[in-house]
Design a protein around this motif. Structure first.
Motif, PDB file in Angstrom:
ATOM      1  N   LEU A  25      16.186 -18.764  33.187  1.00  0.00           N
ATOM      2  CA  LEU A  25      17.180 -19.477  32.371  1.00  0.00           C
ATOM      3  C   LEU A  25      16.546 -20.053  31.105  1.00  0.00           C
ATOM      4  CD1 LEU A  25      19.365 -21.246  35.044  1.00  0.00           C
ATOM      5  CD2 LEU A  25      19.859 -19.215  33.726  1.00  0.00           C
ATOM      6  N   MET A  26      15.292 -20.542  31.247  1.00  0.00           N
ATOM      7  CA  MET A  26      14.589 -21.052  30.065  1.00  0.00           C
ATOM      8  C   MET A  26      14.374 -19.930  29.061  1.00  0.00           C
ATOM      9  SD  MET A  26      13.068 -24.300  30.498  1.00  0.00           S
ATOM     10  CE  MET A  26      11.736 -24.984  31.433  1.00  0.00           C
ATOM     11  N   LEU A  27      14.012 -18.740  29.559  1.00  0.00           N
ATOM     12  CA  LEU A  27      13.826 -17.605  28.652  1.00  0.00           C
ATOM     13  C   LEU A  27      15.142 -17.267  27.967  1.00  0.00           C
ATOM     14  CD1 LEU A  27      11.455 -15.234  30.640  1.00  0.00           C
ATOM     15  CD2 LEU A  27      10.939 -16.655  28.684  1.00  0.00           C
ATOM     16  N   GLY A  28      16.250 -17.364  28.732  1.00  0.00           N
ATOM     17  CA  GLY A  28      17.556 -17.119  28.138  1.00  0.00           C
ATOM     18  C   GLY A  28      17.866 -18.106  27.037  1.00  0.00           C
ATOM     19  N   THR A  29      17.510 -19.384  27.274  1.00  0.00           N
ATOM     20  CA  THR A  29      17.708 -20.398  26.237  1.00  0.00           C
ATOM     21  C   THR A  29      16.820 -20.102  25.041  1.00  0.00           C
ATOM     22  OG1 THR A  29      17.782 -21.861  28.140  1.00  0.00           O
ATOM     23  CG2 THR A  29      17.972 -22.864  25.976  1.00  0.00           C
TER      24      THR A  29
ATOM     25  N   VAL B  17       1.332 -29.176  27.315  1.00  0.00           N
ATOM     26  CA  VAL B  17       1.415 -30.132  26.214  1.00  0.00           C
ATOM     27  C   VAL B  17       0.762 -29.560  24.958  1.00  0.00           C
ATOM     28  CG1 VAL B  17       0.717 -32.420  25.445  1.00  0.00           C
ATOM     29  CG2 VAL B  17       1.507 -32.085  27.775  1.00  0.00           C
ATOM     30  N   VAL B  18      -0.376 -28.894  25.135  1.00  0.00           N
ATOM     31  CA  VAL B  18      -1.153 -28.457  23.981  1.00  0.00           C
ATOM     32  C   VAL B  18      -0.547 -27.213  23.319  1.00  0.00           C
ATOM     33  CG1 VAL B  18      -3.396 -27.583  23.278  1.00  0.00           C
ATOM     34  CG2 VAL B  18      -3.254 -29.498  24.865  1.00  0.00           C
ATOM     35  N   THR B  19      -0.034 -26.288  24.160  1.00  0.00           N
ATOM     36  CA  THR B  19       0.432 -25.012  23.625  1.00  0.00           C
ATOM     37  C   THR B  19       1.626 -25.220  22.694  1.00  0.00           C
ATOM     38  OG1 THR B  19      -0.085 -24.216  25.827  1.00  0.00           O
ATOM     39  CG2 THR B  19       0.900 -22.645  24.313  1.00  0.00           C
ATOM     40  N   ARG B  20       1.743 -24.344  21.696  1.00  0.00           N
ATOM     41  CA  ARG B  20       2.876 -24.468  20.780  1.00  0.00           C
ATOM     42  C   ARG B  20       3.866 -23.335  20.934  1.00  0.00           C
ATOM     43  NH1 ARG B  20       1.763 -27.489  15.404  1.00  0.00           N
ATOM     44  NH2 ARG B  20       4.004 -27.249  15.525  1.00  0.00           N
ATOM     45  N   SER B  21       3.413 -22.198  21.466  1.00  0.00           N
ATOM     46  CA  SER B  21       4.342 -21.090  21.668  1.00  0.00           C
ATOM     47  C   SER B  21       5.255 -21.426  22.847  1.00  0.00           C
ATOM     48  CB  SER B  21       3.570 -19.808  21.953  1.00  0.00           C
ATOM     49  OG  SER B  21       4.414 -18.899  22.601  1.00  0.00           O
ATOM     50  N   LEU B  22       6.567 -21.451  22.593  1.00  0.00           N
ATOM     51  CA  LEU B  22       7.493 -21.842  23.660  1.00  0.00           C
ATOM     52  C   LEU B  22       7.497 -20.830  24.792  1.00  0.00           C
ATOM     53  CD1 LEU B  22      10.475 -23.277  21.640  1.00  0.00           C
ATOM     54  CD2 LEU B  22       8.865 -24.496  23.046  1.00  0.00           C
ATOM     55  N   PHE B  23       7.278 -19.562  24.448  1.00  0.00           N
ATOM     56  CA  PHE B  23       7.238 -18.519  25.482  1.00  0.00           C
ATOM     57  C   PHE B  23       6.127 -18.809  26.473  1.00  0.00           C
ATOM     58  CE2 PHE B  23       5.979 -14.256  26.958  1.00  0.00           C
ATOM     59  CZ  PHE B  23       7.167 -13.893  27.534  1.00  0.00           C
ATOM     60  N   ALA B  24       4.950 -19.163  25.930  1.00  0.00           N
ATOM     61  CA  ALA B  24       3.821 -19.488  26.806  1.00  0.00           C
ATOM     62  C   ALA B  24       4.133 -20.726  27.637  1.00  0.00           C
ATOM     63  CB  ALA B  24       2.562 -19.708  25.976  1.00  0.00           C
ATOM     64  N   ILE B  25       4.819 -21.692  27.024  1.00  0.00           N
ATOM     65  CA  ILE B  25       5.131 -22.929  27.746  1.00  0.00           C
ATOM     66  C   ILE B  25       6.048 -22.648  28.934  1.00  0.00           C
ATOM     67  CG2 ILE B  25       6.387 -25.100  27.572  1.00  0.00           C
ATOM     68  CD1 ILE B  25       5.269 -25.452  24.816  1.00  0.00           C
ATOM     69  N   VAL B  26       7.058 -21.787  28.707  1.00  0.00           N
ATOM     70  CA  VAL B  26       7.979 -21.447  29.792  1.00  0.00           C
ATOM     71  C   VAL B  26       7.222 -20.767  30.923  1.00  0.00           C
ATOM     72  CG1 VAL B  26       9.902 -19.975  30.412  1.00  0.00           C
ATOM     73  CG2 VAL B  26      10.014 -21.325  28.347  1.00  0.00           C
ATOM     74  N   THR B  27       6.340 -19.832  30.564  1.00  0.00           N
ATOM     75  CA  THR B  27       5.556 -19.150  31.593  1.00  0.00           C
ATOM     76  C   THR B  27       4.677 -20.138  32.344  1.00  0.00           C
ATOM     77  OG1 THR B  27       5.440 -17.431  29.932  1.00  0.00           O
ATOM     78  CG2 THR B  27       4.238 -17.064  31.955  1.00  0.00           C
ATOM     79  N   LEU B  28       4.073 -21.062  31.587  1.00  0.00           N
ATOM     80  CA  LEU B  28       3.200 -22.042  32.229  1.00  0.00           C
ATOM     81  C   LEU B  28       3.977 -22.955  33.156  1.00  0.00           C
ATOM     82  CD1 LEU B  28       0.751 -22.994  29.368  1.00  0.00           C
ATOM     83  CD2 LEU B  28       0.171 -22.034  31.575  1.00  0.00           C
TER      84      LEU B  28
ATOM     85  N   VAL C 274      26.001 -21.708  45.188  1.00  0.00           N
ATOM     86  CA  VAL C 274      24.759 -21.607  44.416  1.00  0.00           C
ATOM     87  C   VAL C 274      24.664 -20.241  43.748  1.00  0.00           C
ATOM     88  CG1 VAL C 274      22.266 -21.588  44.602  1.00  0.00           C
ATOM     89  CG2 VAL C 274      23.554 -23.324  45.771  1.00  0.00           C
ATOM     90  N   THR C 275      25.001 -19.180  44.490  1.00  0.00           N
ATOM     91  CA  THR C 275      24.999 -17.855  43.874  1.00  0.00           C
ATOM     92  C   THR C 275      25.890 -17.843  42.643  1.00  0.00           C
ATOM     93  OG1 THR C 275      24.852 -16.926  46.093  1.00  0.00           O
ATOM     94  CG2 THR C 275      25.355 -15.396  44.308  1.00  0.00           C
ATOM     95  N   GLY C 276      27.127 -18.340  42.817  1.00  0.00           N
ATOM     96  CA  GLY C 276      28.079 -18.315  41.714  1.00  0.00           C
ATOM     97  C   GLY C 276      27.585 -19.088  40.510  1.00  0.00           C
ATOM     98  N   VAL C 277      27.062 -20.305  40.766  1.00  0.00           N
ATOM     99  CA  VAL C 277      26.637 -21.142  39.634  1.00  0.00           C
ATOM    100  C   VAL C 277      25.482 -20.489  38.891  1.00  0.00           C
ATOM    101  CG1 VAL C 277      25.522 -23.313  39.060  1.00  0.00           C
ATOM    102  CG2 VAL C 277      27.482 -23.309  40.560  1.00  0.00           C
ATOM    103  N   MET C 278      24.502 -19.994  39.638  1.00  0.00           N
ATOM    104  CA  MET C 278      23.328 -19.408  38.982  1.00  0.00           C
ATOM    105  C   MET C 278      23.716 -18.190  38.150  1.00  0.00           C
ATOM    106  SD  MET C 278      20.893 -21.353  39.678  1.00  0.00           S
ATOM    107  CE  MET C 278      20.613 -22.716  40.761  1.00  0.00           C
ATOM    108  N   VAL C 279      24.535 -17.315  38.739  1.00  0.00           N
ATOM    109  CA  VAL C 279      24.943 -16.112  37.996  1.00  0.00           C
ATOM    110  C   VAL C 279      25.798 -16.513  36.798  1.00  0.00           C
ATOM    111  CG1 VAL C 279      26.200 -13.948  38.129  1.00  0.00           C
ATOM    112  CG2 VAL C 279      24.768 -14.648  40.017  1.00  0.00           C
ATOM    113  N   ALA C 280      26.680 -17.521  36.993  1.00  0.00           N
ATOM    114  CA  ALA C 280      27.550 -17.943  35.887  1.00  0.00           C
ATOM    115  C   ALA C 280      26.726 -18.498  34.735  1.00  0.00           C
ATOM    116  CB  ALA C 280      28.538 -18.996  36.381  1.00  0.00           C
ATOM    117  N   ILE C 281      25.700 -19.303  35.074  1.00  0.00           N
ATOM    118  CA  ILE C 281      24.866 -19.868  34.006  1.00  0.00           C
ATOM    119  C   ILE C 281      24.116 -18.746  33.286  1.00  0.00           C
ATOM    120  CG2 ILE C 281      22.880 -21.335  33.536  1.00  0.00           C
ATOM    121  CD1 ILE C 281      23.771 -23.174  35.726  1.00  0.00           C
ATOM    122  N   TYR C 282      23.608 -17.791  34.080  1.00  0.00           N
ATOM    123  CA  TYR C 282      22.896 -16.674  33.455  1.00  0.00           C
ATOM    124  C   TYR C 282      23.820 -15.900  32.524  1.00  0.00           C
ATOM    125  CZ  TYR C 282      21.060 -12.041  32.860  1.00  0.00           C
ATOM    126  OH  TYR C 282      20.670 -10.866  32.295  1.00  0.00           O
TER     127      TYR C 282
END
Lengths: 176, 146
Positions: A56-60, A10-21, B123-131
């Protein structure tokens, strides 16, 4: 530990840190599940929560900005709502049986029944797998369909984004 | 990530082990914790780590997007197909005894194995597809940007 991690999210502002947390949070809850002897759940939590969703969050994150925007002025109504919900949830746990109590409905009806039937009918050492795939086969089919639908949804959303970007670039390159 | 030598070497060593572990979790789910869902995620992680450390194009060459999309549907088909098969031979939907009528317990073993495989494939397909979907849009970031 879980509370400390949640508060620092909640407190952190860096999104990278938030994802890691949040990955750390998942790993800690996986430990909690192991502590409660739910190994299959812990496995899933560690693989999905700490592994895939962090990636996936890092990708976003790579698609958006790195830090949280906007002013952090305290809003009373959401805080009140959160505290109220939390209080209601805690109030709800008061009625729940203690962890591992032998006289709960789950321990007196369904659990022993499954444990009795599995060696006879399915003969698989891991009772969780037997229940998930056989006795609760419909539910698992539904879950698979949910994963399938989610995947298709993301694909449609993201491919729409790709087309829009291409059209934008075409517009820029076009003779205007 | 051209210059991350350690990352690249370790990844090369690990990817095979990750796939092996995923297969172990998949087919040993009857005996130990795990099953299709966890195995699918681990399998996808193998591809994702490969795409992260090397390039997305490399990962796409190994596991092309059209195949990923087919696989997403294939898993659900395998699962639901098991149910339809048991319907066709005269049992109730998803009654695995239909697979081996002479020994229902053996049929249950096989049935669980097949549906878990279906779950794992989807699950494999969905995860890889999303990535793939997310990574295809991300601009190539330099290390300092993080």
């Amino acid at each position: 530990m879980l509370i400390i991690t949640a508060l620092s999210v909640v407190v952190t502002r860096s999104l990278f840190a938030i994802v890691t947390l949040s990955g750390v949070f998942s790993l800690l809850s996986a430990l909690l599940f192991i502590r409660m002897d739910a190994v299959d759940v812990a496995f899933t939590e560690a693989a999905v929560g700490a592994g895939i969703s962090t990636v996936l969050m890092l990708g976003t994150l790579a698609l958006t900005s790195r830090s949280e925007r906007g002013d952090k002025k305290t809003q009373v109504a959401p805080l009140f709502l959160v505290i109220l919900t939390g209080a209601l949830l805690i109030y709800g746990t008061v009625d729940m049986p203690h962890f591992g109590a032998p006289d709960t409905p789950a321990q007196t009806h369904v659990g022993p029944d499954y444990l009795e039937r599995i060696p006879k009918e399915i003969d698989v050492p891991n009772a969780v797998t037997a229940i998930l795939a056989s006795y609760r086969g419909y539910d698992t089919l539904g879950e698979t369909a949910v994963v399938f639908t989610a995947g298709i949804g993301v694909l449609m959303l993201m491919s729409g984004l790709a087309r829009r970007r291409r059209e934008d670039e075409d517009d820029k390159e076009g003779p205007s | 990530m051209r210059h991350h030598l350690i990352l690249r070497v370790i990844t090369k060593l690990l990817v095979g082990t990750i796939f092996l572990f995923a297969l172990y979790v998949q087919f040993h789910g009857d005996y130990s914790p795990g099953g299709g869902f966890q195995a699918g995620v681990i399998m996808a992680v193998g591809f994702i780590i490969y795409g992260l450390v090397f390039k997305l194009e490399k990962a796409k060459a190994v596991f092309p997007p059209w195949l990923v999309h087919k696989i997403v549907a294939l898993g659900v088909l395998v699962y639901a197909g098991t149910g339809v098969y048991s319907l066709l031979v005269g049992y109730t939907f998803l009654d695995y005894a239909a697979i081996d009528p002479h020994s229902p317990v053996h049929g249950q073993h096989l049935g669980i194995l097949i549906v878990e495989l279906g779950v794992g494939i989807t699950v494999t397909g969905v995860m890889v597809a999303i990535y793939y979907a997310f990574a295809a849009h991300a601009p190539n970031l330099k290390d300092e940007d993080w």
